[in-house]
Design a protein around this motif. Structure first.
Motif: not given
Length: 193
Positions: A84-85, A88, A190
């Motif tokens: 998810e990071r 993003r 995300g």
């Protein structure tokens, strides 16, 4: 102002659990290993196992197994957080991935979005090794590293839905609800909106 004063601890009448019900409790506890009631849940599980399994060695094995389930849930959550990071921050990922035949490989992936079927989560991205869009099952990602390299945005139409012969397509086609089938993919946090 009203105050709530805790009363004496309540006890339940004797309850009978099957081994499957005890396993369900262990799995539920593993899903939230750091939850607000985790210590109390673990104590309850120990009491249930004490009744279900009088042999102390076997009980210790069962508790160790529930810790393994909890560790697996934690590993899965950690992988999801990194993916998810990367989504993003638009960063390339390096995945250690195990395919459907059990073969492991390292893949550089330009992540585009996360998709969920009724029972699977997929990282959809551009696989640099294959030079093609790929759907990676999250439960087959053994490890993931985020790089500092930017991941270019690609046209979402390029990724489409997988064919019914692809494992991701088979998972998506198993949806029991026809309304869900018409809606298509569900983008998870995300993913691209």
């Amino acid at each position: 102002m009203n105050r709530t004063v805790p009363g004496p601890a309540a006890t339940l009448p004797p309850i009978t659990f099957t081994p499957e019900e005890a396993a369900a409790i262990a799995v539920a506890l593993a899903a939230q290993p750091e939850g607000p009631y985790a210590p109390d849940g673990r104590a309850a599980l120990e009491k249930i196992l004490e009744v279900l399994e009088p042999d102390p060695q076997r009980r210790a094995q069962l508790l160790a197994t529930s810790l393994w389930v909890s560790a697996e849930a934690g590993r899965s959550a950690e992988i999801r957080a990194i993916v998810e990071r990367a989504l993003r921050q638009r960063r390339v990922l390096v995945l250690r991935y195990r395919d459907g035949k059990g073969r492991a490989s390292l893949r550089e992936v330009e992540p585009q979005l996360l998709a969920r079927s009724s029972d699977q989560v997929f990282l959809i991205g551009w696989c640099r090794e294959r030079q093609a869009p790929r759907w990676f099952r999250e439960d087959r990602i053994e490890s993931v590293q985020i790089t500092s390299e930017p991941a270019p945005r690609r046209d979402p139409a390029l990724f489409g839905a997988p064919s019914d012969t692809h494992p991701a397509g088979r998972a998506l086609s198993r949806r029991p609800d026809p309304v869900e089938r018409r809606r298509g993919l569900v983008v998870l946090p995300g993913g691209r909106q």
